[in-house]
Design a protein around this motif. Sequence first.
Motif: not given
Length: 261
Positions: A98-119
């Motif tokens: 889980r992660g909200t727009v207001a609270a998500a960190s750059p590292d959290f954002f990068d990890r989810l995009y790496a696993v869920n989109v980039r790969t």
Amino acid sequence: METQLKDKVALITGGTQGIGRAIAVAVAKSGAAGIALVGRNPDRGADAAREISSLGVPAHFIPAELGGAEAPSDVLKAAFARFERIDLLVNAAADTNRGTVAAASPDFFDRLYAVNVRTPLFLMQGVINHLAKRRAPGSIVNILSMNAHGGTPDLAIYASTKAALALLTKNAAFSHRFDRIRINGINVGWADTPAERQMQAVTLGLGEDWLARANAAQPSGSLLLPEDVARLALFLLSDASAPMTGSLIDQEQGFVIGVRE
């Protein structure tokens, strides 16, 4: 309706548990020539490979951390080294934290995009180029989410990754339709998986009775099961769904009519 995958080799991420494993079992039962299973946990990987092998289908477990930059190329190299070809790809692995727009960190954002989109993107790229070089038909199924339609506040980042992969699914399908490579996606609704049980009972602190409450609130009396998703994925992977491509199917018991809390 023929949903056979005779002599096809499949690469399935997230294939060691939940929806990915259910898809792997369905693919094995449909006559596949081999299945490469990608996951993080060696024990689950070995167990899943044994189950597939017991069905008479060669199985190969590829341990991988899909957030790594080299993960797609490493996975593809391992799959080709074992089976020499790939005919089918299922991108089922995902980070559902889980992660909200207001609270998500750059590292959290990068990890989810790496696993869920980039790969998933670069696995698609590798398989598409491989199939095109062979001049062979193929099928790709991306496991998406109903959250791609918007998502609840705490799923904002996760939802956006699935929306991104949904767009890439349609774009790749359009781009490679004349290569006879069919690419479709499933927007999965709320499903009873090991990861969801951990998330709801432990991470979110809803207790062990969360599932009974959730099941009781569904029209069918149950959340989606991995086997429900596997049946649809098998249809999309097989020639039974041809010439369908670029389709995003909502597999859910409700309707998207707006934002709900």
